[in-house]
Design a protein around this motif. Structure first.
Motif, PDB file in Angstrom:
ATOM      1  N   TRP A 303       0.848  -1.210   0.000  1.00 11.72           N
ATOM      2  CA  TRP A 303       0.000   0.000   0.000  1.00 11.72           C
ATOM      3  C   TRP A 303       0.873   1.246   0.000  1.00 11.72           C
ATOM      4  O   TRP A 303       0.596   2.197  -0.735  1.00 11.72           O
ATOM      5  N   LEU A 304       1.941   1.280   0.832  1.00 12.55           N
ATOM      6  CA  LEU A 304       2.792   2.461   0.868  1.00 12.55           C
ATOM      7  C   LEU A 304       3.520   2.645  -0.465  1.00 12.55           C
ATOM      8  O   LEU A 304       3.649   3.780  -0.950  1.00 12.55           O
ATOM      9  N   ARG A 309       3.999   5.985  -5.265  1.00 13.98           N
ATOM     10  CA  ARG A 309       3.937   6.168  -6.723  1.00 13.98           C
ATOM     11  C   ARG A 309       2.879   7.203  -7.079  1.00 13.98           C
ATOM     12  O   ARG A 309       3.086   8.054  -7.958  1.00 13.98           O
ATOM     13  N   GLU A 310       1.725   7.141  -6.405  1.00 15.28           N
ATOM     14  CA  GLU A 310       0.669   8.131  -6.651  1.00 15.28           C
ATOM     15  C   GLU A 310       1.143   9.530  -6.258  1.00 15.28           C
ATOM     16  O   GLU A 310       0.813  10.519  -6.937  1.00 15.28           O
ATOM     17  N   TYR A 311       1.901   9.613  -5.184  1.00 14.08           N
ATOM     18  CA  TYR A 311       2.421  10.914  -4.781  1.00 14.08           C
ATOM     19  C   TYR A 311       3.324  11.485  -5.866  1.00 14.08           C
ATOM     20  O   TYR A 311       3.239  12.684  -6.192  1.00 14.08           O
ATOM     21  N   LYS A 398      17.188   0.665  -7.820  1.00 10.55           N
ATOM     22  CA  LYS A 398      16.637   1.794  -8.558  1.00 10.55           C
ATOM     23  C   LYS A 398      16.318   2.948  -7.611  1.00 10.55           C
ATOM     24  O   LYS A 398      16.570   4.119  -7.914  1.00 10.55           O
ATOM     25  N   MET A 399      15.744   2.620  -6.449  1.00  4.12           N
ATOM     26  CA  MET A 399      15.405   3.671  -5.487  1.00  4.12           C
ATOM     27  C   MET A 399      16.659   4.353  -4.967  1.00  4.12           C
ATOM     28  O   MET A 399      16.675   5.573  -4.745  1.00  4.12           O
ATOM     29  N   ARG A 400      17.729   3.596  -4.792  1.00  4.68           N
ATOM     30  CA  ARG A 400      18.958   4.203  -4.294  1.00  4.68           C
ATOM     31  C   ARG A 400      19.482   5.246  -5.275  1.00  4.68           C
ATOM     32  O   ARG A 400      19.821   6.370  -4.890  1.00  4.68           O
ATOM     33  N   TYR A 401      19.514   4.887  -6.551  1.00  5.27           N
ATOM     34  CA  TYR A 401      20.050   5.829  -7.535  1.00  5.27           C
ATOM     35  C   TYR A 401      19.074   6.986  -7.788  1.00  5.27           C
ATOM     36  O   TYR A 401      19.483   8.091  -8.119  1.00  5.27           O
TER      37      TYR A 401
END
Length: 809
Positions: A303-304, A309-311, A398-401
């Protein structure tokens, strides 16, 4: 003269210091007695004129009077000289007094002249000072008007500057109000900082009505701006397909206004935004909701991810990146989730599904690592990648970069005054699970127990030639499976916790290893005093090899646990008892094999004891039992030797020699009678048996692998054991008249307690009469120290017969 006498009296009272007197003595070598500080005039005169006679001496006293005349003459001379000196000094003093009197008048006149000169100098100085004061007053009168003009200019400049700033402030406030009404937030954000700077200049004039009025107006306008922008966010309905529309652009500029309003305004906006976004989460996953169970934990984190992603789609271009709104949302989500899970765990404490608990904890830790990579300290995450990076998936990388890229974008001039929000998500949620992990220890205990039951069923305990290695060594795979499980369990548990729970689980590992050792020991043959088949020997060797492998692996497990467990538990992690247990199991397995060999050898030697040694007629080749012993060892030793490691192969040989040779000696004494030819045949057989035993290590093959040092140790054991047997047989073959001497020579260790008993056995084997035995025993007892040897009693024939277990032929 009176003055001089007074001066003389005063000089007598004057005393020089001891140091000065000492120095004078060192400088003046021949000091006159009159100059001495201890000069006593009475003693000095008495020395010269000891009596009255010395003052008026007669002329006929030539010898003694001559000296006194000389003394009296010298005294007169000295007195005359002193008088001359006194007169000279008196004249000098008179001249000095007259000279000083003249100089005193001149000095007084000179002092008077000096006083007059000084007085004139003071008068001139005073006059100069008066003129200087007059000049200063004149300068002050001239500059008074100039100073007045300077002060007027300064006040006028200050007033004009204040009026200009006040005019700018009034215009700025009016313009701010106007732009606020027109929602020109970009210009409002820029002017807010300017207005605040202007208000700083009027901080000391806050009591002036106009300044106070402007300040009140500004405070109301700031509050109005904050409420107005928050209301815009309330009514904003994003449309991702349109892109950055006018409303979104206005809200983005409104964020600049919030930033200018101060940290409290920004925090209030973010708190509202976070609550508005997490409201649906509480309705869906709150306490008592079906989706709030432990097994649904992964749905919370999904959910988070979806919300973030929506944010990014709806608000990613509105909120400034340095605000770290996704990080704030994630932090509030973690805190809220922690409260939810605390309630769930507390409610299910007595009926908790441990598998669900562990699964939820693993997913939680993975989720925390994902958030830490994305929103934590990027540099720290990269540095610690050796331990965490290995478990990252593609999304985490991916989130790290992406976090690194956002950090670079935030360095633009627009956000120069802002700082990136960095948070620590490690253990933010997972810490709520730690008080309930005691059941995880129980789960590991049950898993290890189930694993041991499973491997016991799956293991091929009976050896198969196809499973052997090239060198014949074979181990059970059950130990490997147990160690693989412990390794995976340690990796899994270390990711969950490194504290007391991991230490308790290490205790379960120890118990599992003890149970594994017990399982291996239970597979050893249970038959006592019986020979073992080749398959049973192979099982014992496999148990020994497996235990040896476990003994070598256990220290690695201990070291691995110490590397990950908390420092306060590191010293308490100790697997040495389990290592010693496996080492003992290796010895037990090999001793079991040796006992089987002893039983086989005992059957052969039993036939040897029943041979007619008392009626032996001729000495020939080695006896048949020797060939049987050689055949038995050649058949059964090589498989066992090749099945053991190099280290324990020679240990097996040593144990076999220590067991077989005493057994051979025991069966020699079980013979009924042995004549001289029989003793010679036994001596020949003993030599052959010794050669067979010395060749045991080489029955394995591959002699180049044998250690010369260990071979020498084995040879020493055989030589020592067989040396005793050889001595017994040679004593048995010796004539009766020299038997005692032969026995003492071949067995010099006369202090051994069993020496006398051995001699008694030899005498019985020779078949001597009791009287002859008693005489020889008495002779032996007399030749040795009674306190170091056992005195023999040959009268107890019944005890000896029971000892030797004589049997009727």
């Amino acid at each position: 003269m009176a003055d001089m006498s007074n001066g003389t009296d005063e000089s007598k009272e004057f005393k020089f210091s001891h140091e000065l007197e000492k120095t004078v003595k060192e400088v003046v070598e021949d000091l006159d007695p009159l100059d001495s500080p201890e000069f006593d005039p009475v003693a000095y005169i008495n020395e010269i004129f000891p009596d009255e006679r010395s003052l008026t001496f007669a002329k006929h006293e030539a010898d003694s009077a001559g000296k006194k005349r000389r003394l009296h003459s010298r005294l007169n001379m000295k007195l005359a000289g002193v008088k001359r000196d006194l007169k000279s000094v008196s004249d000098g003093i008179s001249r000095s007094v007259r000279q000083h009197s003249c100089e005193r008048v001149q000095t007084k006149q000179a002092v008077g002249d000096a006083k007059q000169s000084i007085e004139a100098l003071f008068n001139k100085i005073k006059a100069i000072k008066d003129k200087a004061e007059k000049s200063e007053r004149m300068v002050q009168e001239i500059c008074r008007d100039i100073k007045s003009l300077d002060h007027a200019k300064k006040h006028l400049t200050t007033t004009i500057s204040a009026l200009m700033k006040l005019h700018m402030l009034v215009q700025a406030v009016d313009m701010l109000v106007y732009m606020s009404e027109k929602k020109q937030y970009k210009e409002v954000a820029n002017r807010l900082g300017a207005v605040d700077m202007l208000f700083l200049d009027f901080a000391q004039y806050s009591s002036i009505p106009k300044i106070a009025e402007l300040k009140t107006t500004m405070q109301k306008e700031r509050s109005k701006l904050q409420k107005q922008i928050v209301a815009e966010f309330h009514t904003y309905g994003p449309n991702p397909s349109v892109g950055l529309d006018d409303v979104a652009l206005m809200l983005r500029e409104g964020c600049f206004v919030i930033q200018a309003l101060g940290p409290k305004a920004k925090d209030d906006l973010l708190i509202w935004f976070s609550r508005s976004k997490l409201g649906p989460y509480t309705e869906l996953f709150g306490p008592g909701k079906p989706a709030g169970e432990l097994r649904q934990t992964d749905r919370r984190y999904a959910w988070l991810r979806r919300t973030l992603r929506e944010y990014e789609e709806q608000f990613g271009n509105i909120f400034p990146k340095p605000w770290g709104v996704p990080a704030v949302l994630s932090r509030d989500f973690c805190l809220l989730t922690k409260d939810h899970l605390r309630g769930v765990l507390k409610a299910q404490n007595n009926s908790m599904d441990i598998n669900a608990l562990v699964g939820a904890l693993q997913k939680t830790i993975a989720f925390e690592q994902e958030l830490q990579v994305r929103f934590g300290n990027v540099a720290e995450t990269i540095t610690d990648g050796s331990s965490q990076g290995a478990g990252m998936d593609a999304n985490a990388i991916k989130m790290r970069y992406k976090a690194e890229r956002d950090a670079k974008d935030s360095k633009s001039p627009k956000f120069k005054s802002m700082s990136i929000v960095k948070m620590d998500f490690r253990k933010l949620i997972s810490s709520v699970f730690y008080p309930y992990l005691g059941q995880y220890v129980q789960l590991e205990r049950e898993n290890i127990a189930k694993l041991l039951v499973q491997v016991e069923k799956e293991e091929k305990w009976v050896p198969d030639s196809k499973d052997k290695d090239s060198d014949g060594r074979r181990s059970f795979s059950c130990a490997e499976k147990v160690f693989i499980y412990i390794k995976k369990s340690l990796q899994r548990c270390s990711r969950l916790t490194t504290g007391a729970i991991l230490f308790e689980i290490a205790g379960e590992y120890r118990q599992g290893l003890r149970d594994l050792a017990a399982l291996l020991k239970s597979k050893l043959p249970k038959k006592a005093d019986s020979q073992l088949s080749k398959s049973e020997n192979a099982i014992c060797c496999s148990v020994a090899n497996t235990a040896e492998d476990c003994k070598d692996i256990v220290p690695g497990i201990e070291e691995a646990i110490k590397k990950v467990v908390d420092d306060k538990f590191e010293e308490e992690v100790d697997f040495s008892p389990e290592q010693e247990q496996f080492a003992g199991l290796v010895n037990t397995a090999i001793e079991t094999v040796v006992k089987g060999f002893g039983y086989r050898l005992g059957k052969i030697l039993h036939l040897m004891a029943r041979m007619p040694w008392g009626s032996w007629e001729a000495v020939g080749d080695q006896s048949e039992y020797v060939n049987q012993v050689n055949s038995m060892l050649s058949q059964y030793v090589p498989p066992v030797a090749r099945a053991l490691s190099d280290t324990y192969h020679l240990f097996f040989c040593n144990q076999l020699a220590k067991t077989a040779i005493p057994l051979y000696e025991e069966h020699i004494f079980k013979c009924k009678r042995v004549n001289a030819l029989g003793a010679q045949q036994l001596a020949l057989d003993v030599h052959a048996i010794k050669s067979i035993f010395l060749a045991i290590p080489r029955l394995r093959g591959g002699e180049e692998k044998l250690s010369e040092r260990r071979l020498r140790a084995f040879t020493r054991i055989v030589d020592r054991q067989m040396g005793r047997v050889t001595a017994i047989v040679k004593t048995l073959a010796s004539p009766t008249d020299c038997l005692i001497a032969t026995f003492k020579t071949l067995m010099p260790r006369a202090t051994e307690a069993d020496a006398a008993e051995t001699l008694t056995k030899v005498l019985y084997l020779k078949g001597l009469q009791k009287t002859e035995q008693r005489a020889l025993v008495d002779s032996y007892n007399a030749s040795v120290d009674s306190k170091d040897h056992v005195s023999l009693d040959t009268k107890n024939d019944g005890r000896l017969r029971k000892l030797f277990k004589f049997r009727s032929s």
